[in-house]
Write a protein that holds these residues in place. Structure first.
Motif, PDB file in Angstrom:
ATOM      1  N   THR A 163      -7.790  13.831   0.332  1.00  0.00           N
ATOM      2  CA  THR A 163      -8.563  12.593   0.260  1.00  0.00           C
ATOM      3  C   THR A 163      -9.086  12.412  -1.149  1.00  0.00           C
ATOM      4  O   THR A 163      -9.398  13.376  -1.842  1.00  0.00           O
ATOM      5  N   VAL A 164      -9.136  11.155  -1.534  1.00  0.00           N
ATOM      6  CA  VAL A 164      -9.732  10.772  -2.812  1.00  0.00           C
ATOM      7  C   VAL A 164     -10.810   9.743  -2.515  1.00  0.00           C
ATOM      8  O   VAL A 164     -10.913   9.233  -1.404  1.00  0.00           O
ATOM      9  N   GLY A 165     -11.599   9.438  -3.508  1.00  0.00           N
ATOM     10  CA  GLY A 165     -12.720   8.532  -3.300  1.00  0.00           C
ATOM     11  C   GLY A 165     -12.347   7.113  -2.930  1.00  0.00           C
ATOM     12  O   GLY A 165     -13.112   6.409  -2.276  1.00  0.00           O
ATOM     13  N   HIS A 166     -11.165   6.660  -3.292  1.00  0.00           N
ATOM     14  CA  HIS A 166     -10.769   5.280  -3.019  1.00  0.00           C
ATOM     15  C   HIS A 166      -9.392   5.238  -2.358  1.00  0.00           C
ATOM     16  O   HIS A 166      -8.665   6.220  -2.317  1.00  0.00           O
ATOM     17  N   ASP A 167      -9.049   4.083  -1.842  1.00  0.00           N
ATOM     18  CA  ASP A 167      -7.769   3.886  -1.164  1.00  0.00           C
ATOM     19  C   ASP A 167      -6.676   3.700  -2.210  1.00  0.00           C
ATOM     20  O   ASP A 167      -6.802   2.860  -3.105  1.00  0.00           O
ATOM     21  N   THR A 168      -5.598   4.463  -2.108  1.00  0.00           N
ATOM     22  CA  THR A 168      -4.501   4.353  -3.071  1.00  0.00           C
ATOM     23  C   THR A 168      -3.303   3.676  -2.412  1.00  0.00           C
ATOM     24  O   THR A 168      -3.218   3.563  -1.189  1.00  0.00           O
ATOM     25  N   ALA A 169      -2.380   3.235  -3.240  1.00  0.00           N
ATOM     26  CA  ALA A 169      -1.178   2.573  -2.728  1.00  0.00           C
ATOM     27  C   ALA A 169      -0.330   3.542  -1.909  1.00  0.00           C
ATOM     28  O   ALA A 169       0.250   3.160  -0.891  1.00  0.00           O
ATOM     29  N   VAL A 170      -0.262   4.799  -2.333  1.00  0.00           N
ATOM     30  CA  VAL A 170       0.515   5.796  -1.592  1.00  0.00           C
ATOM     31  C   VAL A 170      -0.113   6.037  -0.219  1.00  0.00           C
ATOM     32  O   VAL A 170       0.592   6.137   0.788  1.00  0.00           O
ATOM     33  N   ALA A 171      -1.431   6.123  -0.171  1.00  0.00           N
ATOM     34  CA  ALA A 171      -2.117   6.352   1.105  1.00  0.00           C
ATOM     35  C   ALA A 171      -1.907   5.167   2.046  1.00  0.00           C
ATOM     36  O   ALA A 171      -1.690   5.359   3.249  1.00  0.00           O
ATOM     37  N   ARG A 172      -1.960   3.938   1.509  1.00  0.00           N
ATOM     38  CA  ARG A 172      -1.726   2.757   2.350  1.00  0.00           C
ATOM     39  C   ARG A 172      -0.291   2.730   2.871  1.00  0.00           C
ATOM     40  O   ARG A 172      -0.049   2.456   4.046  1.00  0.00           O
ATOM     41  N   ALA A 173       0.669   3.027   2.015  1.00  0.00           N
ATOM     42  CA  ALA A 173       2.071   3.027   2.429  1.00  0.00           C
ATOM     43  C   ALA A 173       2.339   4.116   3.466  1.00  0.00           C
ATOM     44  O   ALA A 173       3.043   3.880   4.465  1.00  0.00           O
ATOM     45  N   THR A 174       1.756   5.277   3.259  1.00  0.00           N
ATOM     46  CA  THR A 174       1.917   6.374   4.222  1.00  0.00           C
ATOM     47  C   THR A 174       1.312   6.005   5.568  1.00  0.00           C
ATOM     48  O   THR A 174       1.915   6.239   6.624  1.00  0.00           O
ATOM     49  N   ALA A 175       0.127   5.403   5.547  1.00  0.00           N
ATOM     50  CA  ALA A 175      -0.519   4.994   6.797  1.00  0.00           C
ATOM     51  C   ALA A 175       0.302   3.923   7.512  1.00  0.00           C
ATOM     52  O   ALA A 175       0.408   3.943   8.751  1.00  0.00           O
ATOM     53  N   ASP A 176       0.888   2.999   6.767  1.00  0.00           N
ATOM     54  CA  ASP A 176       1.724   1.960   7.373  1.00  0.00           C
ATOM     55  C   ASP A 176       2.961   2.556   8.041  1.00  0.00           C
ATOM     56  O   ASP A 176       3.322   2.178   9.162  1.00  0.00           O
ATOM     57  N   VAL A 177       3.624   3.488   7.359  1.00  0.00           N
ATOM     58  CA  VAL A 177       4.824   4.118   7.926  1.00  0.00           C
ATOM     59  C   VAL A 177       4.456   4.933   9.161  1.00  0.00           C
ATOM     60  O   VAL A 177       5.145   4.871  10.187  1.00  0.00           O
ATOM     61  N   GLU A 178       3.353   5.682   9.088  1.00  0.00           N
ATOM     62  CA  GLU A 178       2.912   6.471  10.248  1.00  0.00           C
ATOM     63  C   GLU A 178       2.573   5.562  11.430  1.00  0.00           C
ATOM     64  O   GLU A 178       2.947   5.854  12.569  1.00  0.00           O
ATOM     65  N   ALA A 179       1.888   4.455  11.163  1.00  0.00           N
ATOM     66  CA  ALA A 179       1.533   3.525  12.239  1.00  0.00           C
ATOM     67  C   ALA A 179       2.788   2.923  12.869  1.00  0.00           C
ATOM     68  O   ALA A 179       2.864   2.763  14.091  1.00  0.00           O
ATOM     69  N   PHE A 180       3.777   2.585  12.050  1.00  0.00           N
ATOM     70  CA  PHE A 180       5.024   2.031  12.571  1.00  0.00           C
ATOM     71  C   PHE A 180       5.735   3.036  13.461  1.00  0.00           C
ATOM     72  O   PHE A 180       6.206   2.686  14.554  1.00  0.00           O
ATOM     73  N   ILE A 181       5.819   4.291  13.021  1.00  0.00           N
ATOM     74  CA  ILE A 181       6.507   5.315  13.820  1.00  0.00           C
ATOM     75  C   ILE A 181       5.771   5.555  15.130  1.00  0.00           C
ATOM     76  O   ILE A 181       6.377   5.640  16.198  1.00  0.00           O
ATOM     77  N   VAL A 182       4.442   5.645  15.063  1.00  0.00           N
ATOM     78  CA  VAL A 182       3.660   5.865  16.282  1.00  0.00           C
ATOM     79  C   VAL A 182       3.794   4.677  17.220  1.00  0.00           C
ATOM     80  O   VAL A 182       3.953   4.837  18.435  1.00  0.00           O
ATOM     81  N   GLU A 183       3.783   3.469  16.676  1.00  0.00           N
ATOM     82  CA  GLU A 183       3.921   2.259  17.494  1.00  0.00           C
ATOM     83  C   GLU A 183       5.277   2.206  18.179  1.00  0.00           C
ATOM     84  O   GLU A 183       5.376   1.847  19.354  1.00  0.00           O
ATOM     85  N   GLN A 184       6.323   2.593  17.467  1.00  0.00           N
ATOM     86  CA  GLN A 184       7.668   2.563  18.042  1.00  0.00           C
ATOM     87  C   GLN A 184       7.889   3.671  19.061  1.00  0.00           C
ATOM     88  O   GLN A 184       8.652   3.493  20.002  1.00  0.00           O
ATOM     89  N   ALA A 185       7.218   4.803  18.869  1.00  0.00           N
ATOM     90  CA  ALA A 185       7.408   5.927  19.783  1.00  0.00           C
ATOM     91  C   ALA A 185       6.535   5.823  21.018  1.00  0.00           C
ATOM     92  O   ALA A 185       6.791   6.491  22.016  1.00  0.00           O
ATOM     93  N   ALA A 186       5.498   4.992  20.971  1.00  0.00           N
ATOM     94  CA  ALA A 186       4.587   4.864  22.118  1.00  0.00           C
ATOM     95  C   ALA A 186       5.275   4.109  23.243  1.00  0.00           C
ATOM     96  O   ALA A 186       6.078   3.198  23.005  1.00  0.00           O
TER      97      ALA A 186
END
Length: 186
Positions: free
Chosen positions: A56-79
């Motif tokens: 974790t870092v103090g602010h939201d980074t582009a890599v963290a946002r992209a990673t969260a988006d990909v994780e959310a997509f995979i979880v959404e598709q697998a649910a």
């Protein structure tokens, strides 16, 4: 479970690709073989462990946002998604098929690679077992030299050196090619 496995595999692949690219960029041509082996083993272990760590870092980074988006997509598709068969029957949940197929293809590929590796090891052990051990002047104490019929070129594995019959019959002395290349072994 499947979604978590897929997320881990994707993270592992990305970290492995990045670390191996750095190795290829900086260390691939180095002749320090012990260092190269250590770095490659470290890359393998680090690529397996780093996806399990949270940074974790103090602010939201582009890599963290992209990673969260990909994780959310995979979880959404697998649910499981609700599917109603009839109005009288209660809604049943049907899991998405592609994450399970992707995980199955991955596990199948791993199994095929392991079987290919075991097959290669068995053929190598067979080659060593059927070969005739020879003594070459100037070889280190732990290095074993084997003359193998049907072998086209000399090769080595660990502390075993396999030579074609015509190469092992050459006059051996510390200045000839077979023994001088063997003195590089630790």
């Amino acid at each position: 479970m499947v979604a978590s496995l897929l997320i881990y595999i994707v993270k592992w692949a990305v970290v492995l690709a990045l670390l191996h690219s750095l190795y290829g960029l900086f260390l691939r041509r180095e002749t320090f073989h012990s260092l190269n082996r250590a770095v490659l083993l470290f890359i393998l272990v680090a690529s397996a462990v780093l996806p399990l760590c949270r940074f974790t870092v103090g602010h939201d980074t582009a890599v963290a946002r992209a990673t969260a988006d990909v994780e959310a997509f995979i979880v959404e598709q697998a649910a499981p998604a609700p599917v109603s068969v009839t109005a009288a029957a209660p809604a049943a949940s049907a899991p998405a098929l592609w994450p399970r197929l992707l995980a199955l293809v991955y596990v199948g590929g791993v199994c095929l690679c392991v079987l290919g590796y075991v097959r290669s090891l068995l053929s190598l052990w067979l080659l060593i077992g059927l070969g005739r051990r020879v003594r070459v002047d100037g070889t280190p104490r732990l290095v074993r030299v084997v003359e193998c019929r049907g072998l086209g070129v000399a090769c080595s594995w660990m502390r075993w050196v396999m030579l074609p019959p015509r190469q092992s019959r050459r006059k051996t002395s510390p200045s000839t090619a077979p023994s001088s290349c063997l003195t590089a072994w630790p």
